[in-house]
Motif scaffolding. Structure first.
Motif, PDB file in Angstrom:
ATOM      1  N   VAL A  83      41.575  45.209  56.779  1.00 16.30           N
ATOM      2  CA  VAL A  83      42.743  45.921  56.258  1.00 16.30           C
ATOM      3  C   VAL A  83      43.986  45.040  56.345  1.00 16.30           C
ATOM      4  O   VAL A  83      44.786  44.983  55.406  1.00 16.30           O
ATOM      5  CB  VAL A  83      42.954  47.253  57.013  1.00 16.30           C
ATOM      6  N   GLN A  84      44.151  44.325  57.458  1.00 16.67           N
ATOM      7  CA  GLN A  84      45.325  43.440  57.612  1.00 16.67           C
ATOM      8  C   GLN A  84      45.439  42.479  56.444  1.00 16.67           C
ATOM      9  O   GLN A  84      46.501  42.311  55.851  1.00 16.67           O
ATOM     10  CB  GLN A  84      45.189  42.623  58.900  1.00 16.67           C
ATOM     11  N   VAL A  85      44.313  41.847  56.102  1.00 10.82           N
ATOM     12  CA  VAL A  85      44.326  40.838  55.041  1.00 10.82           C
ATOM     13  C   VAL A  85      44.559  41.502  53.695  1.00 10.82           C
ATOM     14  O   VAL A  85      45.358  41.037  52.880  1.00 10.82           O
ATOM     15  CB  VAL A  85      42.999  40.040  55.085  1.00 10.82           C
ATOM     16  N   ALA A 169      52.439  29.151  34.019  1.00 10.75           N
ATOM     17  CA  ALA A 169      51.406  28.797  33.041  1.00 10.75           C
ATOM     18  C   ALA A 169      50.314  29.855  33.025  1.00 10.75           C
ATOM     19  O   ALA A 169      49.836  30.269  31.959  1.00 10.75           O
ATOM     20  CB  ALA A 169      50.819  27.426  33.386  1.00 10.75           C
ATOM     21  N   ALA A 170      49.932  30.323  34.204  1.00 12.20           N
ATOM     22  CA  ALA A 170      48.881  31.344  34.283  1.00 12.20           C
ATOM     23  C   ALA A 170      49.346  32.631  33.619  1.00 12.20           C
ATOM     24  O   ALA A 170      48.568  33.316  32.948  1.00 12.20           O
ATOM     25  CB  ALA A 170      48.522  31.601  35.750  1.00 12.20           C
ATOM     26  N   ARG A 171      50.637  32.964  33.796  1.00 11.78           N
ATOM     27  CA  ARG A 171      51.171  34.171  33.156  1.00 11.78           C
ATOM     28  C   ARG A 171      51.067  34.051  31.646  1.00 11.78           C
ATOM     29  O   ARG A 171      50.667  34.980  30.953  1.00 11.78           O
ATOM     30  CB  ARG A 171      52.619  34.380  33.566  1.00 11.78           C
ATOM     31  N   LEU A 172      51.433  32.872  31.116  1.00 11.52           N
ATOM     32  CA  LEU A 172      51.366  32.671  29.669  1.00 11.52           C
ATOM     33  C   LEU A 172      49.927  32.754  29.177  1.00 11.52           C
ATOM     34  O   LEU A 172      49.672  33.177  28.060  1.00 11.52           O
ATOM     35  CB  LEU A 172      51.974  31.316  29.291  1.00 11.52           C
ATOM     36  N   ASP A 173      48.996  32.346  30.037  1.00 10.46           N
ATOM     37  CA  ASP A 173      47.584  32.416  29.645  1.00 10.46           C
ATOM     38  C   ASP A 173      47.023  33.829  29.757  1.00 10.46           C
ATOM     39  O   ASP A 173      45.838  34.040  29.555  1.00 10.46           O
ATOM     40  CB  ASP A 173      46.746  31.484  30.534  1.00 10.46           C
ATOM     41  N   GLY A 174      47.865  34.781  30.142  1.00 10.82           N
ATOM     42  CA  GLY A 174      47.423  36.170  30.155  1.00 10.82           C
ATOM     43  C   GLY A 174      46.845  36.645  31.468  1.00 10.82           C
ATOM     44  O   GLY A 174      46.281  37.729  31.541  1.00 10.82           O
ATOM     45  N   PHE A 175      46.998  35.853  32.546  1.00  8.03           N
ATOM     46  CA  PHE A 175      46.529  36.324  33.850  1.00  8.03           C
ATOM     47  C   PHE A 175      47.446  37.436  34.356  1.00  8.03           C
ATOM     48  O   PHE A 175      48.670  37.362  34.187  1.00  8.03           O
ATOM     49  CB  PHE A 175      46.558  35.178  34.872  1.00  8.03           C
ATOM     50  N   SER A 176      46.882  38.445  34.992  1.00  6.73           N
ATOM     51  CA  SER A 176      47.720  39.482  35.596  1.00  6.73           C
ATOM     52  C   SER A 176      48.237  38.963  36.941  1.00  6.73           C
ATOM     53  O   SER A 176      47.699  38.005  37.497  1.00  6.73           O
ATOM     54  CB  SER A 176      46.914  40.761  35.806  1.00  6.73           C
ATOM     55  N   GLU A 177      49.279  39.634  37.469  1.00  9.21           N
ATOM     56  CA  GLU A 177      49.812  39.213  38.766  1.00  9.21           C
ATOM     57  C   GLU A 177      48.739  39.310  39.844  1.00  9.21           C
ATOM     58  O   GLU A 177      48.681  38.511  40.771  1.00  9.21           O
ATOM     59  CB  GLU A 177      51.019  40.071  39.158  1.00  9.21           C
ATOM     60  N   TRP A 178      47.910  40.333  39.728  1.00 16.25           N
ATOM     61  CA  TRP A 178      46.825  40.539  40.688  1.00 16.25           C
ATOM     62  C   TRP A 178      45.880  39.345  40.708  1.00 16.25           C
ATOM     63  O   TRP A 178      45.510  38.846  41.767  1.00 16.25           O
ATOM     64  CB  TRP A 178      46.085  41.819  40.314  1.00 16.25           C
ATOM     65  N   GLU A 179      45.532  38.868  39.499  1.00 15.86           N
ATOM     66  CA  GLU A 179      44.621  37.719  39.399  1.00 15.86           C
ATOM     67  C   GLU A 179      45.298  36.448  39.911  1.00 15.86           C
ATOM     68  O   GLU A 179      44.665  35.617  40.557  1.00 15.86           O
ATOM     69  CB  GLU A 179      44.180  37.520  37.941  1.00 15.86           C
ATOM     70  N   CYS A 181      47.611  36.267  42.191  1.00 19.66           N
ATOM     71  CA  CYS A 181      47.698  36.367  43.652  1.00 19.66           C
ATOM     72  C   CYS A 181      46.368  36.039  44.313  1.00 19.66           C
ATOM     73  O   CYS A 181      46.292  35.167  45.168  1.00 19.66           O
ATOM     74  CB  CYS A 181      48.169  37.776  44.026  1.00 19.66           C
ATOM     75  N   TRP A 182      45.314  36.750  43.925  1.00 20.93           N
ATOM     76  CA  TRP A 182      44.025  36.614  44.625  1.00 20.93           C
ATOM     77  C   TRP A 182      43.219  35.419  44.151  1.00 20.93           C
ATOM     78  O   TRP A 182      42.429  34.870  44.911  1.00 20.93           O
ATOM     79  CB  TRP A 182      43.196  37.892  44.466  1.00 20.93           C
ATOM     80  N   GLY A 183      43.403  35.035  42.865  1.00 22.05           N
ATOM     81  CA  GLY A 183      42.572  33.955  42.336  1.00 22.05           C
ATOM     82  C   GLY A 183      43.196  32.579  42.500  1.00 22.05           C
ATOM     83  O   GLY A 183      42.500  31.603  42.760  1.00 22.05           O
ATOM     84  N   LEU A 184      44.525  32.498  42.336  1.00 27.29           N
ATOM     85  CA  LEU A 184      45.159  31.175  42.341  1.00 27.29           C
ATOM     86  C   LEU A 184      45.887  30.873  43.643  1.00 27.29           C
ATOM     87  O   LEU A 184      45.550  29.946  44.368  1.00 27.29           O
ATOM     88  CB  LEU A 184      46.187  31.102  41.200  1.00 27.29           C
ATOM     89  N   VAL A 185      46.899  31.668  43.931  1.00 29.23           N
ATOM     90  CA  VAL A 185      47.811  31.350  45.032  1.00 29.23           C
ATOM     91  C   VAL A 185      47.079  31.386  46.370  1.00 29.23           C
ATOM     92  O   VAL A 185      47.269  30.522  47.221  1.00 29.23           O
ATOM     93  CB  VAL A 185      49.003  32.333  45.023  1.00 29.23           C
TER      94      VAL A 185
END
Lengths: 274, 308
Positions: A83-85, A169-179, A181-185
């Protein structure tokens, strides 16, 4: 000549200190491997009596549900960490990279909460859980720790270093903020996450204060509380079994430490708050 | 040509239906929502409730509760048990803080010079930090046993009378402080080692050329001043840990013979005797001490991470 002498003195002092540090561990194992009758012969030399050891460990496991304590420890530590994570990662990402109203005040509250020890919140949390009839549950043992302001603080600092250009760049490529956060950052901050995981698991595996308050049912006790019950049951009558129990409870953290020394030292000293 | 150039942005605009600010605001609020709810439920509300309790004579399960103003605080300052707990905690801290800090520094200085054996020493000194203190306190109880423990076996072998470390009232707090030092030295050693690696090598060389021939001179002119921030941090973390001493008391003495500490007294009042209102006042007094220490630590943590 003086160099060699200095080296020799340094090693002697370090050796004596280390012997004092390790004496309790040595004594614990030594006694766990001794028959009850031999307890009165005080000796620091090993006399491995495997039959007696089997006896001691069996007695520790029979007197109190030792396996159950360990399982409870795994459930509580695992639940808290998950839950913390799950809560801290999106919050830290938002605080680090997104502009939204209330961001600065929220971060200020997080920093202020860093200074508040758990023990200060225990009383009202206990009263609340008691009113709701939730004492003696896994939930009661975990809930005060679901929010780790320390995890939010630490991950925010780590996420801030992630390049904004890649996020744009990811935003322009259509990634959601959720993706993003969890996929890139998150991918760039694994060392911070794993160090936090070590910190969290060690802290909660070893914690006595809160379980002692909300748990009275031995079948729910995590290892330290179980050890306390066990010490009261044995009340010094059988040191071999007592030390076997202590060895079982200490083993998971000590062995993990020996296997992953760097990660452990980084995780535990990361905060200064244990 | 002109047409396609113009249609570019007009097509792109509806594709990103909301402008970036709206998108960020929505995602930001959504992402922090669980954290904000938990922050309110497990920090903000409990703190407010704690402050409220401290002004009442509330007892868990009691039918009536009265507002008593600051009477709980007045009672605390006249309560011999609480005052003894404060004195015990202060004595404990007065032993653990210098002991833990200077031994940690000493070990770090010695370990730093080792090359091949460094990781062995790190493991040996850090092991107590990871070990479950409740279990290790039980081991210490046995180690210090007057008749069958090895510590007293050594004392009698040297020709002295055995010492009942855990049955002599005035020795209880110092004994627990020794265990506290045993647990924290490795932790402080690691913090000091990190501080030592940040001191540039050239400084030692420069000090040597300037006539600081002896290692002790170089320690006093270079290492000690350069370690200032680290030392401050170690002192603060050690103090916080010392003021929160609980496990050793719970295992070794159960607070008997006047050996309760602040946190243990608070535990008894709040959770064993159900004096919720009074224990809330004690909690606030405890919090004041820890907050005063923690603020220094938080400021340091903030700075350390910013400048990294």
């Amino acid at each position: 000549m003086t160099r060699a002498l200095g080296r020799w003195i340094a090693l002697t002092v370090l050796g004596l200190g280390a012997a004092a540090m390790l004496l309790p561990f040595w004594w614990m194992l030594l006694t766990a491997f001794r028959a009850p009758a031999d307890i009165f012969h005080v000796s620091l030399l090993p006399a491995l009596d495997f039959a007696a050891a089997a006896d001691n460990f069996a007695r520790a496991a029979a007197q109190v549900p030792m396996a159950r304590f360990m399982l409870n420890g795994v459930i509580v530590c695992g639940g808290i960490l998950a839950v913390q994570v799950a809560v801290a990662i999106p919050a830290a990402y938002a605080l680090a990279k997104l502009r939204f109203p209330g961001r600065e005040p929220l971060f200020a509250v997080v920093v202020a909460a860093l200074a508040v020890p758990m023990q200060a919140l225990a009383l009202p949390l206990f009263v609340g859980l008691s009113r709701m009839g939730l004492l003696d549950t896994y939930f009661a043992m975990m809930v005060p720790f679901f929010l780790s302001v320390f995890a939010i603080f630490l991950l925010r600092q780590s996420f801030r270093g992630y390049p904004d250009e890649i996020i744009d760049a990811a935003r322009l490529d259509g990634f959601s903020e959720w993706e993003i956060c969890w996929g890139l950052v998150l991918r760039g901050s694994w060392p911070a996450v794993s160090a936090f995981a070590v910190f969290s698991v060690v802290a909660h595996w070893n914690d006595l204060y809160w379980p002692m308050i909300v748990v009275s049912d031995p079948s729910l006790a995590p290892p330290p509380l179980g050890m306390l019950f066990f010490a009261d049951v044995e009340s010094g009558a059988n040191y071999g079994a007592l030390m076997a129990g202590a060895a079982m409870i200490t083993a998971p953290m000590v062995l993990s430490f020996l296997l992953a020394r760097r990660q452990f030292i980084a995780g535990i000293t990361m905060s200064g708050v244990k | 040509m002109t047409l396609t150039a113009l249609s570019g942005p007009t097509v792109a605009a509806p594709a990103r239906r909301c402008p970036r600010e709206v998108r960020e605001r929505r995602a930001g609020l959504l992402f922090v929502a669980p954290a904000v709810l938990l922050l309110a439920a497990t920090y903000v509300v409990p703190m407010a409730v704690l402050a409220g309790f401290s002004l009442t004579d509330y007892r868990l399960g009691a039918l009536t509760t009265r507002f008593v103003g600051l009477a709980n605080f007045a009672h605390a300052l006249a309560d011999p048990v609480f005052l003894r707990a404060v004195a015990n905690t202060a004595l404990y801290a007065a032993i653990v803080i210098p002991g833990g800090v200077f031994l940690g520094l000493g070990v770090a200085l010695l370990v730093e010079g080792r090359r091949r054996s460094r990781s062995f020493w790190e493991v040996a000194y850090f092991l107590p930090v990871t070990a479950t203190l409740v279990a290790m306190a039980t081991v210490w109880q046995f180690l210090l046993h007057p008749s069958i423990g090895p510590v007293n076996a050594a004392i009698t072998a040297l020709g002295f009378d055995p010492v009942s470390f855990l049955a002599t009232p005035w020795l209880l707090i110092p004994t627990m402080a020794m265990i506290g030092i045993w647990q924290i030295v490795g932790f402080n050693m690691v913090l000091f080692l990190a501080g030592l690696t940040n001191i540039p090598r050239d400084l030692h060389e420069a000090a040597r050329l300037d006539g600081a021939k002896h290692p002790i001179d170089r320690f006093l002119t270079v290492t000690w001043p350069m370690l200032g921030p680290t030392t401050l941090f170690v002192v603060v973390t050690t103090s916080i840990t010392a003021f929160k001493v609980f496990e050793t008391v719970a295992v070794l003495t159960h607070g008997r013979s006047g050996s309760e500490t602040m946190l243990y007294d608070l535990y008894l009042e709040g959770f064993e005797y159900a004096n919720t209102g009074y224990a809330s006042a004690l909690t606030i007094l405890f919090l004041v001490v820890v907050l005063a220490l923690s603020i220094g630590q938080t400021v340091h943590l903030d700075r350390r991470v910013h400048y990294r």
